[in-house]
Design a protein around this motif. Structure first.
Motif, PDB file in Angstrom:
ATOM      1  N   LEU B 232      28.191 108.832  23.330  1.00  0.00           N
ATOM      2  CA  LEU B 232      29.162 109.858  22.926  1.00  0.00           C
ATOM      3  C   LEU B 232      28.998 110.179  21.442  1.00  0.00           C
ATOM      4  O   LEU B 232      29.031 111.331  21.023  1.00  0.00           O
ATOM      5  CB  LEU B 232      30.582 109.373  23.227  1.00  0.00           C
ATOM      6  CG  LEU B 232      31.732 110.191  22.635  1.00  0.00           C
ATOM      7  CD1 LEU B 232      31.692 111.642  23.088  1.00  0.00           C
ATOM      8  CD2 LEU B 232      33.079 109.570  23.006  1.00  0.00           C
ATOM      9  N   THR B 237      27.193 114.054  17.277  1.00  0.00           N
ATOM     10  CA  THR B 237      26.375 114.352  16.103  1.00  0.00           C
ATOM     11  C   THR B 237      25.609 115.657  16.282  1.00  0.00           C
ATOM     12  O   THR B 237      25.273 116.316  15.303  1.00  0.00           O
ATOM     13  CB  THR B 237      25.386 113.190  15.868  1.00  0.00           C
ATOM     14  OG1 THR B 237      26.134 111.973  15.784  1.00  0.00           O
ATOM     15  CG2 THR B 237      24.579 113.374  14.597  1.00  0.00           C
ATOM     16  N   VAL B 247      35.300 114.315  29.278  1.00  0.00           N
ATOM     17  CA  VAL B 247      35.282 112.857  29.356  1.00  0.00           C
ATOM     18  C   VAL B 247      35.662 112.445  30.768  1.00  0.00           C
ATOM     19  O   VAL B 247      36.827 112.530  31.176  1.00  0.00           O
ATOM     20  CB  VAL B 247      36.231 112.222  28.330  1.00  0.00           C
ATOM     21  CG1 VAL B 247      36.194 110.699  28.447  1.00  0.00           C
ATOM     22  CG2 VAL B 247      35.854 112.653  26.918  1.00  0.00           C
ATOM     23  N   GLY B 249      34.246 109.433  32.132  1.00  0.00           N
ATOM     24  CA  GLY B 249      34.304 107.976  32.136  1.00  0.00           C
ATOM     25  C   GLY B 249      33.798 107.446  30.819  1.00  0.00           C
ATOM     26  O   GLY B 249      33.144 108.153  30.054  1.00  0.00           O
ATOM     27  N   LEU B 250      34.133 106.197  30.552  1.00  0.00           N
ATOM     28  CA  LEU B 250      33.751 105.550  29.285  1.00  0.00           C
ATOM     29  C   LEU B 250      33.235 104.153  29.590  1.00  0.00           C
ATOM     30  O   LEU B 250      33.618 103.174  28.959  1.00  0.00           O
ATOM     31  CB  LEU B 250      34.980 105.476  28.355  1.00  0.00           C
ATOM     32  CG  LEU B 250      35.587 106.818  27.918  1.00  0.00           C
ATOM     33  CD1 LEU B 250      36.965 106.622  27.280  1.00  0.00           C
ATOM     34  CD2 LEU B 250      34.676 107.547  26.933  1.00  0.00           C
ATOM     35  N   GLY B 262      36.682 104.065  18.241  1.00  0.00           N
ATOM     36  CA  GLY B 262      36.329 105.367  18.797  1.00  0.00           C
ATOM     37  C   GLY B 262      35.038 105.894  18.205  1.00  0.00           C
ATOM     38  O   GLY B 262      34.368 105.202  17.443  1.00  0.00           O
ATOM     39  N   PRO B 263      34.688 107.117  18.586  1.00  0.00           N
ATOM     40  CA  PRO B 263      33.433 107.695  18.123  1.00  0.00           C
ATOM     41  C   PRO B 263      33.419 107.915  16.615  1.00  0.00           C
ATOM     42  O   PRO B 263      34.301 108.571  16.064  1.00  0.00           O
ATOM     43  CB  PRO B 263      33.353 109.029  18.869  1.00  0.00           C
ATOM     44  CG  PRO B 263      34.751 109.327  19.290  1.00  0.00           C
ATOM     45  CD  PRO B 263      35.444 108.029  19.454  1.00  0.00           C
ATOM     46  N   ALA B 264      32.409 107.372  15.957  1.00  0.00           N
ATOM     47  CA  ALA B 264      32.332 107.470  14.497  1.00  0.00           C
ATOM     48  C   ALA B 264      32.196 108.921  14.041  1.00  0.00           C
ATOM     49  O   ALA B 264      32.706 109.288  12.990  1.00  0.00           O
ATOM     50  CB  ALA B 264      31.161 106.640  13.985  1.00  0.00           C
ATOM     51  N   MET B 265      31.517 109.733  14.837  1.00  0.00           N
ATOM     52  CA  MET B 265      31.314 111.132  14.429  1.00  0.00           C
ATOM     53  C   MET B 265      32.470 112.030  14.854  1.00  0.00           C
ATOM     54  O   MET B 265      32.293 113.230  15.086  1.00  0.00           O
ATOM     55  CB  MET B 265      29.998 111.661  14.977  1.00  0.00           C
ATOM     56  CG  MET B 265      28.798 111.335  14.098  1.00  0.00           C
ATOM     57  SD  MET B 265      28.981 111.901  12.383  1.00  0.00           S
ATOM     58  CE  MET B 265      28.776 113.669  12.619  1.00  0.00           C
ATOM     59  N   PHE B 266      33.655 111.449  14.949  1.00  0.00           N
ATOM     60  CA  PHE B 266      34.826 112.218  15.379  1.00  0.00           C
ATOM     61  C   PHE B 266      35.047 113.450  14.509  1.00  0.00           C
ATOM     62  O   PHE B 266      35.547 114.472  14.972  1.00  0.00           O
ATOM     63  CB  PHE B 266      36.071 111.323  15.359  1.00  0.00           C
ATOM     64  CG  PHE B 266      37.278 111.993  15.923  1.00  0.00           C
ATOM     65  CD1 PHE B 266      37.451 112.100  17.297  1.00  0.00           C
ATOM     66  CD2 PHE B 266      38.246 112.557  15.098  1.00  0.00           C
ATOM     67  CE1 PHE B 266      38.557 112.745  17.824  1.00  0.00           C
ATOM     68  CE2 PHE B 266      39.352 113.211  15.624  1.00  0.00           C
ATOM     69  CZ  PHE B 266      39.505 113.301  16.993  1.00  0.00           C
ATOM     70  N   ILE B 276      37.400 118.200  23.210  1.00  0.00           N
ATOM     71  CA  ILE B 276      37.144 117.000  24.003  1.00  0.00           C
ATOM     72  C   ILE B 276      38.274 116.909  25.017  1.00  0.00           C
ATOM     73  O   ILE B 276      39.444 116.944  24.633  1.00  0.00           O
ATOM     74  CB  ILE B 276      37.157 115.724  23.132  1.00  0.00           C
ATOM     75  CG1 ILE B 276      36.097 115.802  22.031  1.00  0.00           C
ATOM     76  CG2 ILE B 276      36.920 114.494  24.002  1.00  0.00           C
ATOM     77  CD1 ILE B 276      36.005 114.525  21.197  1.00  0.00           C
TER      78      ILE B 276
END
Lengths: 342, 342
Positions: B232, B237, B247, B249-250, B262-266, B276
């Motif tokens: 993700l 990115t 989204v 599934g995770l 959570g996603p660093a590139m939020f 999202i």
């Protein structure tokens, strides 16, 4: 005429990229020549410079929503000013205009990139607040992105700030329960006592999730985010099914070293079938007249309140920008660059 | 008749909550009495048990999209089976039905909670794949949540998996460029050579962002996420302006200690004005016939391919579930609980 006398144009030049916090050495203050308006341009004397969180983004050279400011360029910034020389059709000397005049005394700007303002008895500063980008941001972010329904609970961060205070009042106008998050007892009192928010939470509260939960007994249907980070995470923890999160800004993360980490409770996007959507107000610029018509009518009826925090002196602009990150300001932050026309 | 002979009902009972990985001691395998269908219910003999990532979610007692399975209860699971006793209108002995029969040999289920399947020459297992929840998940997730437009680049994770493989093929049918992310060279070859994906990326590639970027020269307009985590983050990115991330599934995060980050590139949600949106397929259950009509027609024309990975023995169900987390399976994973009717 202005261009015939040797007037200096003081300006802030971006000299370095910020690593974390904004430091004084990022920008250098220098005298430059008075800009020469070309064909189709006007010379504007800046009166107010808008100070916004996005300035921190523009200083960095990370991937962003527009080009970063180049090293050596005048720092970008929204301004309200008066036309002193016009070589653009439809704009005359003395007209009041808003646009991207930058962190300087004077700017040469294309007439097409300016909006002429007709004050009609309103303070000029209002056109840098509810009747400017700030108002459009609140309006489109709330009604086009977050899309609350009457009766829903709307949570707003930076709720005593320029955008947040308008978002909360607009959500009240449409019949939502509105809870604001702010950073001081005074700000919390202002949004509940003066602006009509149903509740306020001081984000310095040790138990942020508990405090928001207590203020939102039916959970959070809409979260209008101006800050990101821990407050976004707390909101995600408390969202209801089909919640909407409008991402207007992430100021708590702008000073972080790159890629500081996303919201830990991201899983709730799935569990609660939530929608998170970012927006940039300039994407809506063709529709600004719609926002200003609505906001103008609310202002006229006394249904929207706002406060401006106007600080003197272009020479102080970098320090004034830093206020945004500590929260030591009250309302829409402007720099008074020069006096309003008599 | 089944209810007159002492038939044992083997069943998996949830005994403990998982901390990280699924361990054998979470579930106990025991013999229970044959369930007694009440008025309006049927007794179903389970033939296939669907093994899905969401089983890991249901085992935890964290806040989720439905009630977690209670300790001491039969483990929840989707099943296809045959009616052996009917006390429900509209269902007869011998009917093939799908529903939530659980991790056991037999279930007593309300007739209203079952869908009768008319195979019409198709393998029964197809109704646990493209013509079951899996197909509906791909269909609504792609067309209702992600909403790609022809010509856009659609990136799909777990692209050789049950849902991902259908999502990619559906996106191809509507004229998108489709790039899949999978976990082995064999899976990458299958989705490009057999399913018609335009490109595939092995997520075990050291430079995941670089590999995806090379496969998506025009950036990512839609990312259909089945896994979360680092993939993700890589997708975020590379997203284009106005990208949509569905989204579904995770799975990469389900075994994490709670709130793993959570996603660093939020920040790109803001910079790229991205959306999202999480979804749960059961929210669309009233519209399943629409999905099955479309998918049935594509299957008939040979436009959708799928593969089932059917493993024998209810007694092996926990080990089979673990395969999902290592990726050591090929296609929709089912447990064969009992034989298909002759």
């Amino acid at each position: 005429m202005a261009q015939h006398v040797p007037i200096r144009n003081r300006r802030w030049i971006l000299a370095n990229r910020p690593q974390t916090e904004i430091e004084r050495d990022l920008l250098t203050f220098e005298d430059g020549p008075l800009p020469e308006p070309g064909e189709g341009e006007v010379l504007v004397r800046n009166i107010y410079l808008s100070i916004d969180p996005t300035h921190r983004i523009w200083m960095s050279d990370v991937d962003q929503y527009m080009e970063p400011v180049a090293i050596g360029d005048v720092m970008r910034g929204g301004t309200l000013g008066v036309v002193e020389v016009s070589r653009a059709k439809g704009l005359a000397v003395g007209d009041i205009v808003t646009g991207q005049g930058g962190w300087q005394d004077y700017a040469a700007v294309s007439g097409k990139a300016l909006r002429r303002v007709e004050p009609g008895g309103l303070p000029l500063a209002a056109f840098m607040g509810p009747l400017g980008n700030i108002g459009a941001t609140a309006y489109f972010g709330l009604f086009e992105v977050a899309k609350p329904r009457p009766g829903e609970t709307v949570l707003v961060s930076a709720a005593a700030g320029a955008v947040g205070s308008l978002v909360g009042q607009m959500a009240k106008l449409m019949g939502c329960r509105v809870v604001g998050i702010a950073g001081s007892a005074e700000k919390c009192a202002w949004i509940t006592n003066e602006l009509g928010f149903d509740a306020a939470v001081n984000y310095r509260d040790a138990d942020l999730v508990g405090a928001i939960s207590a203020a939102c007994p039916k959970g959070v249907d809409v979260y209008f985010d101006n800050v990101g980070g821990k407050i976004l995470d707390a909101a995600l923890t408390l969202i209801n099914i089909n919640a909407r999160i409008a991402v207007c800004g992430l100021i708590s993360t702008y000073n972080e070293i790159e890629q500081g980490g996303g919201p830990a409770m991201f899983r709730n996007v799935l569990m609660k079938r939530a929608r998170i959507e970012g927006f940039i107000v300039s994407d809506y610029w063709r529709r600004y007249p719609e926002a200003y018509a609505a906001i103008g009518a609310w202002l006229e009826k006394g249904l929207l309140k706002y406060r401006m925090d106007i600080r003197d002196g272009l020479e102080n602009a970098p320090d004034i920008l830093k206020l945004l990150f500590s929260g030591a300001h009250d309302g829409k932050l402007l720099v008074r660059v020069s006096a309003e026309p008599r």
